[in-house]
Design a protein around this motif. Structure first.
Motif, PDB file in Angstrom:
ATOM      1  N   THR A 187     -10.294  -1.924 -11.066  1.00 54.36           N
ATOM      2  CA  THR A 187     -10.150  -2.385 -12.667  1.00 54.36           C
ATOM      3  C   THR A 187     -11.185  -3.212 -13.317  1.00 54.36           C
ATOM      4  O   THR A 187     -11.503  -3.085 -14.150  1.00 54.36           O
ATOM      5  N   GLU A 188     -11.152  -4.480 -12.328  1.00 50.75           N
ATOM      6  CA  GLU A 188     -12.137  -5.573 -12.960  1.00 50.75           C
ATOM      7  C   GLU A 188     -13.626  -5.078 -12.702  1.00 50.75           C
ATOM      8  O   GLU A 188     -14.659  -5.329 -13.475  1.00 50.75           O
ATOM      9  N   MET A 189     -13.907  -4.372 -11.513  1.00 53.65           N
ATOM     10  CA  MET A 189     -15.282  -3.890 -11.267  1.00 53.65           C
ATOM     11  C   MET A 189     -15.838  -2.857 -12.480  1.00 53.65           C
ATOM     12  O   MET A 189     -16.903  -2.902 -12.552  1.00 53.65           O
TER      13      MET A 189
ATOM     14  N   ALA B  23      -8.742  12.167 -21.732  1.00 54.58           N
ATOM     15  CA  ALA B  23      -8.867  11.751 -20.532  1.00 54.58           C
ATOM     16  C   ALA B  23      -7.648  10.329 -20.031  1.00 54.58           C
ATOM     17  O   ALA B  23      -7.338   9.963 -20.889  1.00 54.58           O
ATOM     18  N   LEU B  24      -7.529  10.469 -18.810  1.00 47.31           N
ATOM     19  CA  LEU B  24      -6.653   9.467 -18.179  1.00 47.31           C
ATOM     20  C   LEU B  24      -7.387   8.441 -17.448  1.00 47.31           C
ATOM     21  O   LEU B  24      -8.403   8.376 -17.303  1.00 47.31           O
ATOM     22  N   TYR B  25      -6.555   7.498 -16.958  1.00 50.30           N
ATOM     23  CA  TYR B  25      -6.985   6.305 -16.367  1.00 50.30           C
ATOM     24  C   TYR B  25      -7.104   6.357 -15.067  1.00 50.30           C
ATOM     25  O   TYR B  25      -6.417   6.855 -14.472  1.00 50.30           O
ATOM     26  N   LEU B  26      -8.109   5.654 -14.363  1.00 51.96           N
ATOM     27  CA  LEU B  26      -8.128   5.428 -12.925  1.00 51.96           C
ATOM     28  C   LEU B  26      -7.239   4.315 -12.383  1.00 51.96           C
ATOM     29  O   LEU B  26      -7.287   3.537 -13.156  1.00 51.96           O
ATOM     30  N   PRO B  27      -6.458   4.569 -11.565  1.00 47.81           N
ATOM     31  CA  PRO B  27      -5.222   3.732 -10.955  1.00 47.81           C
ATOM     32  C   PRO B  27      -6.279   2.432 -10.531  1.00 47.81           C
ATOM     33  O   PRO B  27      -7.143   2.514  -9.910  1.00 47.81           O
ATOM     34  N   ASN B  28      -5.604   1.139 -10.376  1.00 42.55           N
ATOM     35  CA  ASN B  28      -6.287   0.168  -9.859  1.00 42.55           C
ATOM     36  C   ASN B  28      -6.175   0.223  -8.332  1.00 42.55           C
ATOM     37  O   ASN B  28      -5.224   0.849  -7.563  1.00 42.55           O
ATOM     38  N   ILE B  29      -7.222  -0.125  -7.706  1.00 44.25           N
ATOM     39  CA  ILE B  29      -7.472   0.132  -6.178  1.00 44.25           C
ATOM     40  C   ILE B  29      -7.984  -1.164  -5.728  1.00 44.25           C
ATOM     41  O   ILE B  29      -8.950  -1.688  -6.306  1.00 44.25           O
ATOM     42  N   ALA B  30      -7.318  -1.881  -4.842  1.00 44.84           N
ATOM     43  CA  ALA B  30      -7.810  -2.874  -4.377  1.00 44.84           C
ATOM     44  C   ALA B  30      -8.385  -2.819  -2.824  1.00 44.84           C
ATOM     45  O   ALA B  30      -7.967  -1.979  -2.057  1.00 44.84           O
TER      46      ALA B  30
ATOM     47  N   PRO C 155      -4.444   0.610 -15.980  1.00 38.88           N
ATOM     48  CA  PRO C 155      -4.328  -0.061 -14.805  1.00 38.88           C
ATOM     49  C   PRO C 155      -4.464  -1.522 -15.183  1.00 38.88           C
ATOM     50  O   PRO C 155      -5.324  -1.855 -16.144  1.00 38.88           O
ATOM     51  N   THR C 156      -3.785  -2.394 -14.343  1.00 38.19           N
ATOM     52  CA  THR C 156      -3.810  -3.772 -14.359  1.00 38.19           C
ATOM     53  C   THR C 156      -4.003  -4.207 -13.100  1.00 38.19           C
ATOM     54  O   THR C 156      -3.261  -3.781 -11.987  1.00 38.19           O
ATOM     55  N   THR C 157      -4.515  -5.755 -12.775  1.00 36.56           N
ATOM     56  CA  THR C 157      -4.409  -6.393 -11.508  1.00 36.56           C
ATOM     57  C   THR C 157      -3.029  -7.178 -11.339  1.00 36.56           C
ATOM     58  O   THR C 157      -3.010  -7.742 -10.151  1.00 36.56           O
ATOM     59  N   LEU C 158      -2.532  -7.398 -12.563  1.00 34.98           N
ATOM     60  CA  LEU C 158      -1.360  -8.181 -12.348  1.00 34.98           C
ATOM     61  C   LEU C 158      -0.017  -7.373 -11.718  1.00 34.98           C
ATOM     62  O   LEU C 158       0.261  -6.229 -11.654  1.00 34.98           O
ATOM     63  N   ALA C 159       0.551  -8.152 -10.620  1.00 31.46           N
ATOM     64  CA  ALA C 159       1.676  -7.643  -9.900  1.00 31.46           C
ATOM     65  C   ALA C 159       2.936  -7.328 -11.040  1.00 31.46           C
ATOM     66  O   ALA C 159       3.081  -8.400 -11.861  1.00 31.46           O
ATOM     67  N   LYS C 160       3.511  -6.473 -11.036  1.00 33.64           N
ATOM     68  CA  LYS C 160       4.726  -6.094 -11.705  1.00 33.64           C
ATOM     69  C   LYS C 160       5.888  -7.058 -11.797  1.00 33.64           C
ATOM     70  O   LYS C 160       6.289  -7.558 -10.371  1.00 33.64           O
TER      71      LYS C 160
END
Length: 301
Positions: A153-155, A133-140, A53-58
């Protein structure tokens, strides 16, 4: 047998590579060792998404490449088919079909809640292997404390996190059954945190929740305000990946410092599931402590 001494071969079998290729979070169990139909099967595949996950917009280029990918394109078509038809046809029949589809989804969740309390799988007794294991998708969402926008993602990065997904009173009760003992034990640990996401994808419900934020602050412990998110993010494309097959119940995930989902539970917690979450959280915290101790101090570099 202690959870910490669970045989490695048992973990590997529970989360084999063949299970990763299945779209259904609860793959069908066949053979002579299949459980009775009136019992719930164990979770036998990792939860989450493959992309970090990332906080950057695609960017536009990234979006075009994603749409050119066959699997991604077919997934987009599957979810947007009804919308495309309604735009082309513009008939009352299509509108009725969409309303009927929405109603079926709602009543399906209600009926599933009556069966096993909405529980569709049993949480594992041990951690999901890190390499599987897989990643947690970013949730805002907006933080309950000051209304600012934060991202999971940041938290969650760099900490051991219990993340709870809730949106109804039933889900709040579900979540408490899972996390209360673990939170009481590790709340003071500097590498631990509990993140709650109040997910309201329905625009009307989202508006009402934001309207009553003051009352929500009163019923939520003050020490959890900074990690309580109110989100209206659309989770349609990651719902199956997270095993969130029933929107009426709560879901709990144990996230490691690298944003990977290492454990998951749903609906009403059993005694074994509650103990498993507490034990697995302790294991991740000890591993993270050792990792921090091995990191070179800035003054020695």
């Amino acid at each position: 047998m202690s959870l910490l001494t669970w045989p490695v071969r048992t973990q590997t079998r529970a989360f084999s590579s063949s299970a990763l290729r299945r779209n259904d979070p609860l793959s069908s169990i066949q053979g002579s060792d299949a459980p009775p139909t009136n019992t719930l099967p164990p979770l036998n595949r990792p939860l989450g998404v493959r992309e970090r996950p990332t906080t950057l917009a695609k960017s536009t280029t990234a979006r075009i490449k994603e749409l050119m990918h066959t699997d991604a394109l077919m997934e987009q078509r599957r979810h947007l088919f009804v919308t495309v038809v309604s735009l082309l046809a513009c008939t009352l029949t299509v509108v009725v079909v969409r309303v009927k589809e929405a109603s079926v989804g709602y009543f399906h969740d209600v009926n599933m809640t009556r069966k096993h309390g909405g529980k569709t799988w049993i949480a594992p007794q041990v951690l999901i292997r890190e390499d599987k294991a897989l990643y947690l998708p970013n949730i805002a969402g907006k933080v309950l404390s000051d209304g600012s926008t934060k991202h999971t993602t940041e938290m969650c990065f760099g900490k051991t996190t219990i993340l709870a997904m809730l949106n109804t009173k039933v889900s709040e009760i579900n979540v408490k059954g899972f996390i209360d003992p673990t939170h009481a034990r590790y709340a003071s640990h500097p590498l631990y945190q509990c993140v709650q996401v109040n997910l309201q994808e329905n625009l009307l419900k989202s508006f009402l929740v934001n309207l009553f934020l003051r009352s929500l602050r009163r019923v939520t412990p003050k020490e959890l305000h900074s990690t309580y998110l109110v989100s209206s993010q659309n989770m349609e494309y990651v719902r199956d990946a997270l095993g969130m097959t029933n929107a009426r119940v709560g879901y709990v995930y144990l996230i490691d410092e690298n944003l990977k989902i290492r454990w998951g539970g749903c609906a009403d917690a059993t005694k074994e599931e509650t103990l498993a979450l507490e034990s697995c959280t302790g294991v991740l915290l000890k591993r993270l402590e050792r990792k921090k101790e091995m990191e070179p101090h800035p003054s020695t570099q």
